[in-house]
Each structure stands twice: as C-alpha cells, then as structure tokens.
Design a protein around this motif. Structure first.
Motif, PDB file in Angstrom:
ATOM      1  N   SER A  21      46.264  15.592  18.416  1.00  0.00           N
ATOM      2  CA  SER A  21      45.701  16.817  17.869  1.00  0.00           C
ATOM      3  C   SER A  21      44.484  16.436  17.041  1.00  0.00           C
ATOM      4  N   ARG A  22      43.605  17.394  16.829  1.00  0.00           N
ATOM      5  CA  ARG A  22      42.381  17.122  16.082  1.00  0.00           C
ATOM      6  C   ARG A  22      41.933  18.370  15.344  1.00  0.00           C
ATOM      7  N   ARG A  23      41.315  18.157  14.177  1.00  0.00           N
ATOM      8  CA  ARG A  23      40.783  19.265  13.375  1.00  0.00           C
ATOM      9  C   ARG A  23      39.460  18.823  12.783  1.00  0.00           C
ATOM     10  N   VAL A  25      36.866  18.587  10.177  1.00  0.00           N
ATOM     11  CA  VAL A  25      36.899  18.733   8.719  1.00  0.00           C
ATOM     12  C   VAL A  25      35.511  18.964   8.155  1.00  0.00           C
ATOM     13  N   TRP A  34      36.760  14.169  11.347  1.00  0.00           N
ATOM     14  CA  TRP A  34      37.930  14.872  11.877  1.00  0.00           C
ATOM     15  C   TRP A  34      39.196  14.372  11.217  1.00  0.00           C
ATOM     16  N   ASP A  35      40.156  15.248  11.151  1.00  0.00           N
ATOM     17  CA  ASP A  35      41.552  14.917  10.847  1.00  0.00           C
ATOM     18  C   ASP A  35      42.248  14.847  12.196  1.00  0.00           C
TER      19      ASP A  35
END
Length: 278
Positions: A21-23, A25, A34-35
């Motif tokens: 998964s990736r978010r 930031v 990214w988180d």
C-alpha cells in the motif's frame, strides 16, 4: 524540464521495495515522500530532484542530493536505510516514524480561550532527542515542529538531510543552505545573508528547538516579520531581533527564553535544557 509527477517518482524506488500500500505524504518542489507498507514493515520513501528556476525562486540543485545525503547520515547513526541515485537525483527508503508532530500535538494549547498548558513531558522528550543526537557528535540543522515526532516511546527526529557531524560521500554532499527561517538562529541567518551558506551547530539547534516549542505553544513565530516577506527580509529580521516576548507560563517559558538568546554561548546546551525540564 518540468517536475516529474508523483507516479513517475515512485517508480524510482519500486526496484528497492515492493509496496503493498502507498500514501502520498508530500509533493513539493524538489522532494516527494510516501508512506508505504511492505511485507517487511512500514517505511518512508523519499525522492529528490532539482528545483527549476522561476520568476519567484532561484534554481536549487541540492534538493536532488538531499535524500541520498540523509541516507548516508542515517547509515552513520545505525538506522537501517537503503538509498541510491536516479537520473535526476537521489532517493532513500527508511523506517516510518510513528507519532504526532509537536505542532499538531499542542494544538489544544493554541485554541482561543484554552487554559491547557503545554506538556513539559513532551518538551522534555523533544529535548532528549536533540541531546541524544548532539551526544553522538551531530548537529541536526533543520529542527522544526514538523521534524519532532512525539510517540509513545519518546520523540524521533526526522529529516536529517542537512545534518553535520561525520563524513558524507562527495556525490551526495552540499553546503548547508539554511533552513526554514522561522527556526534559524541569528548567526545562521547572518551567515546565509553574507555568504549564501552557514554551518549547523548544536547551539543553533537549541535556538531552533526553543523557537519550535514557542510556536507550538503559542502559534506565533519567535521573530515577527510579514508573512509574505522575501527570505532575505525574514533573515534580516532574525538578525536584527529582538524575538517576541516569551509569554509561556511556568518553567517552560523560562527555558525557551534562555534558548532564544541571540548569543550562542549564552544558550543552554541541549543536555542543560533536559535537566531544566526534568
């Protein structure tokens, strides 16, 4: 050349890790973060690239080297990190630091009519993180509330790309260009105005920590200048002083006042700040 898109930048680090998964930031000029979650854990992935010149901003090349430089520093400090180069700069993948920034943590203290006072334990935790870095012979160079991540097990210092204290591979190194002016000590602002560069020091870190505690507790910058003032005007205001009155009650206010001294030798060390807050 236009700035790359976040999607394009993420492909740079996909070869070193496989996110489940990736978010996104942060996506600003010169840096994207990214988180990401992987089968091995949670990480921060950073990619740097040069800042192109505009009518408002000069070109900046050092942002391309910053993730690689931070990777080398974290390796010095014993952090498990991977880092490398891509066609326009450098990248790193490092463990995610769980917690809340000091500014966000103290938001209730800044609410209108609030009687809530800043937690001395939080302030001590931040000072301990800075003191621990200084004890290892490093100065952070970019201490600000967003880089003080307060968690259940203490405070983590993040964003060490501007730190000084040990050898750095020449391909990743660059002179210290100053940091966010809200937290620059007067001697740092004076040097940047005169030469374009400065040298991070533990004394300047203590000033930056004091300014971080002050703005997190009150919402006010330590030194007053117009919000839209150009960087040189901001820096000259810091050099000229004085700082705003430290209207923080109790022992924390007294410590912040000492930390914001315009004379580096008159500031307490980070270890002395810890003792004062204990």
């Amino acid at each position: 050349m236009p700035d790359p898109t976040p999607h394009e930048l993420l492909t740079v680090v996909l070869g070193s890790t496989t996110p489940t998964s990736r978010r996104l930031v942060l996506n600003r000029r010169g840096s994207t973060v990214w988180d990401i979650e992987t089968d091995q854990g949670r990480y921060a992935a950073k990619v740097g690239y040069p800042i192109e010149a505009t009518t408002e901003w000069p070109a900046q090349e050092w942002t391309a080297r910053a993730p690689g430089r931070e990777g080398a520093i974290l390796r010095h400090l014993g952090v498990e990190v991977t880092y490398g180069e891509w066609e326009r700069g450098t990248w790193n993948v490092q463990p995610w630091r769980e917690g809340t920034s000091l500014y966000d943590l103290w938001e209730p203290c800044r609410a209108e009519g609030s009687a809530k006072e800043p937690d001395l334990g939080d302030a001590l935790s931040c000072a301990q993180a800075v003191a621990a870095l200084h004890a290892r012979g490093w100065a952070h160079g970019d201490i600000q509330p967003a880089h003080l991540i307060v968690g259940q097990d203490g405070t983590e210092l993040i964003d060490l790309a501007l730190a000084r204290g040990g050898p750095i591979p020449g391909a990743y190194d660059f002179p210290f260009p100053g940091c966010l002016v809200h937290y620059e000590a007067p001697e740092i602002s004076k040097s940047v105005l005169a030469t374009g560069y400065a040298m991070p020091t533990p004394e300047a870190d203590v000033y930056a920590l004091g300014a971080s505690l002050f703005i997190s507790a009150t919402g006010w910058r330590a030194v007053a200048y117009p919000d839209d003032a150009p960087r040189p005007v901001q820096r000259q205001a810091v050099v000229d002083g004085p700082h705003r009155p430290v209207n923080v009650a109790g022992p924390l206010g007294k410590v912040i006042e000492a930390m914001l001294s315009p004379t580096p030798a008159d500031r307490p060390t980070s270890a002395e700040v810890c003792r004062a807050l204990s």
